[in-house]
Write an enzyme that holds these catalytic residues in place. Sequence first.
Site, PDB file in Angstrom:
ATOM      1  N   ASP A 126      61.774 -11.256  -8.479  1.00  0.00           N
ATOM      2  CA  ASP A 126      60.838 -11.503  -7.397  1.00  0.00           C
ATOM      3  C   ASP A 126      59.795 -10.381  -7.482  1.00  0.00           C
ATOM      4  O   ASP A 126      59.950  -9.427  -8.266  1.00  0.00           O
ATOM      5  CB  ASP A 126      61.566 -11.516  -6.058  1.00  0.00           C
ATOM      6  CG  ASP A 126      60.813 -12.302  -4.981  1.00  0.00           C
ATOM      7  OD1 ASP A 126      59.611 -12.576  -5.157  1.00  0.00           O
ATOM      8  OD2 ASP A 126      61.434 -12.637  -3.953  1.00  0.00           O
ATOM      9  N   ASP A 153      53.145 -20.339  -5.765  1.00  0.00           N
ATOM     10  CA  ASP A 153      54.136 -20.694  -4.742  1.00  0.00           C
ATOM     11  C   ASP A 153      53.566 -21.851  -3.935  1.00  0.00           C
ATOM     12  O   ASP A 153      52.703 -21.657  -3.085  1.00  0.00           O
ATOM     13  CB  ASP A 153      54.403 -19.511  -3.808  1.00  0.00           C
ATOM     14  CG  ASP A 153      55.171 -18.383  -4.483  1.00  0.00           C
ATOM     15  OD1 ASP A 153      56.349 -18.615  -4.815  1.00  0.00           O
ATOM     16  OD2 ASP A 153      54.608 -17.303  -4.673  1.00  0.00           O
ATOM     17  N   LYS A 213      64.921 -20.474  -7.382  1.00  0.00           N
ATOM     18  CA  LYS A 213      64.968 -19.216  -6.635  1.00  0.00           C
ATOM     19  C   LYS A 213      65.814 -19.388  -5.380  1.00  0.00           C
ATOM     20  O   LYS A 213      66.058 -20.518  -4.947  1.00  0.00           O
ATOM     21  CB  LYS A 213      63.553 -18.731  -6.283  1.00  0.00           C
ATOM     22  CG  LYS A 213      62.791 -19.631  -5.312  1.00  0.00           C
ATOM     23  CD  LYS A 213      61.383 -19.102  -5.097  1.00  0.00           C
ATOM     24  CE  LYS A 213      60.670 -19.877  -4.010  1.00  0.00           C
ATOM     25  NZ  LYS A 213      59.269 -19.511  -3.868  1.00  0.00           N
ATOM     26  N   HIS A 214      66.305 -18.259  -4.822  1.00  0.00           N
ATOM     27  CA  HIS A 214      66.271 -16.877  -5.284  1.00  0.00           C
ATOM     28  C   HIS A 214      67.672 -16.546  -5.788  1.00  0.00           C
ATOM     29  O   HIS A 214      68.588 -16.389  -4.984  1.00  0.00           O
ATOM     30  CB  HIS A 214      65.911 -15.924  -4.151  1.00  0.00           C
ATOM     31  CG  HIS A 214      64.587 -16.200  -3.493  1.00  0.00           C
ATOM     32  ND1 HIS A 214      64.434 -17.048  -2.437  1.00  0.00           N
ATOM     33  CD2 HIS A 214      63.353 -15.710  -3.772  1.00  0.00           C
ATOM     34  CE1 HIS A 214      63.154 -17.071  -2.051  1.00  0.00           C
ATOM     35  NE2 HIS A 214      62.475 -16.270  -2.845  1.00  0.00           N
ATOM     36  N   ARG A 243      49.858 -22.265  -1.294  1.00  0.00           N
ATOM     37  CA  ARG A 243      48.602 -21.588  -1.644  1.00  0.00           C
ATOM     38  C   ARG A 243      47.424 -22.556  -1.708  1.00  0.00           C
ATOM     39  O   ARG A 243      46.312 -22.191  -1.344  1.00  0.00           O
ATOM     40  CB  ARG A 243      48.738 -20.861  -2.982  1.00  0.00           C
ATOM     41  CG  ARG A 243      49.985 -20.015  -3.146  1.00  0.00           C
ATOM     42  CD  ARG A 243      50.184 -18.999  -2.042  1.00  0.00           C
ATOM     43  NE  ARG A 243      51.356 -18.181  -2.305  1.00  0.00           N
ATOM     44  CZ  ARG A 243      52.006 -17.473  -1.389  1.00  0.00           C
ATOM     45  NH1 ARG A 243      51.593 -17.504  -0.128  1.00  0.00           N
ATOM     46  NH2 ARG A 243      53.067 -16.754  -1.711  1.00  0.00           N
ATOM     47  N   ARG A 280      62.185 -22.680   5.101  1.00  0.00           N
ATOM     48  CA  ARG A 280      61.884 -22.931   3.693  1.00  0.00           C
ATOM     49  C   ARG A 280      63.101 -23.494   2.963  1.00  0.00           C
ATOM     50  O   ARG A 280      62.980 -23.967   1.824  1.00  0.00           O
ATOM     51  CB  ARG A 280      61.426 -21.641   3.017  1.00  0.00           C
ATOM     52  CG  ARG A 280      60.162 -21.058   3.612  1.00  0.00           C
ATOM     53  CD  ARG A 280      59.949 -19.609   3.171  1.00  0.00           C
ATOM     54  NE  ARG A 280      59.886 -19.470   1.719  1.00  0.00           N
ATOM     55  CZ  ARG A 280      59.956 -18.309   1.075  1.00  0.00           C
ATOM     56  NH1 ARG A 280      60.106 -17.178   1.774  1.00  0.00           N
ATOM     57  NH2 ARG A 280      59.887 -18.261  -0.231  1.00  0.00           N
ATOM     58  N   HIS A 289      60.398  -8.865   1.993  1.00  0.00           N
ATOM     59  CA  HIS A 289      59.048  -8.348   1.786  1.00  0.00           C
ATOM     60  C   HIS A 289      58.882  -6.985   2.468  1.00  0.00           C
ATOM     61  O   HIS A 289      58.041  -6.182   2.069  1.00  0.00           O
ATOM     62  CB  HIS A 289      58.002  -9.310   2.347  1.00  0.00           C
ATOM     63  CG  HIS A 289      57.939 -10.621   1.622  1.00  0.00           C
ATOM     64  ND1 HIS A 289      58.766 -11.684   1.933  1.00  0.00           N
ATOM     65  CD2 HIS A 289      57.166 -11.032   0.591  1.00  0.00           C
ATOM     66  CE1 HIS A 289      58.489 -12.696   1.131  1.00  0.00           C
ATOM     67  NE2 HIS A 289      57.533 -12.329   0.308  1.00  0.00           N
TER      68      HIS A 289
END
Length: 328
Positions: free
Chosen positions: A248, A65, A168-169, A73, A138, A181
């Site tokens: 996901d 990601d 995505k998504h 990351r 985002r 999450h």
Amino acid sequence: MSYIGATILGCEGLRLTSGKKTFFRNARPFGFILFARNIDTSEQIRALCDDLRSCVDHEAPILIDQEGGRVQRLRPPLATEWTPPLDFVTAAGRNAERAMYLRYLITALELRSVGIDANCAPMVDVACDVTHPFLKNRCYGSDVTHVSTLGRAVADGLADGGVLPVLKHIPGHGRAQADSHLDLPLVSANADELKRDFAPFRALNDLPMGMTAHLVYDALDAAPATTSPIVMQLIRDKIGFDGLIMTDDISMKALSGPLSQRSSASIDAGCDVVLHCNGDLQEMAEVVEAAGEMTQVAQVRAQAVLDARKIPVTLDISALTAELETLI
């Protein structure tokens, strides 16, 4: 390509233990995904990618990601530090399409240089007034046409840099008022209203891979989209996406029940592969067993993903960065 497992798996740490190598050889996942816990030096990342690919008998895609902003990351000095996509698009103004292309071309070149060849982007969820903060900055905007255009620019930049884009998504997370999450978002928009959310995914339905949304659309089904045959059929028939569909992260708290049940329900609903991220060996074993091997149809899609990888263009990142700076 021989039959392979219907999974994409994470791993713990900076290198693989002999036990993890044995597990991955037996599990034969389609691909792998890296997180910050797997990142140290460029040499270490390349060695980890080599180790992961050596465990399977195909050139497994290695995902990450790397959206920019909070979801990034690789950080300096390994990669460029980016502002959140929505802030970046706003700053670029009328130059946003070219700027996003350059941003993700640079991102792709940086990823490929360390062995990573798939990025979980573009994210074409359409922002609105109620979009949860975990997702809002985002996003690329609230205008469907603009989001679709920018999503294409992101996908083209990644592909030209030799990195597979992951859409995505699917089929749209923008109306979610909860962080998937942690909780299961419930979206009560009617079918006509949801057409707005689905539109960018239809515009980009030719991309090789897509990732599902963990949320419930009341107008369509009481089950989360990832485990809903109704929603999965809508993605195939109405949105027209025929690429490889991955879930996901199957361990997110939006979903309930044992991991084995979540995994088998996702495959039964029409997902091609199950994504499990945290690298826990016991959990992965449960997911691998429940997901099983790819179906023949899924394997055709998987081969199309592998065939879609381009040789990256040879470009000077500093020159691309200089052009980008003139646009912002």
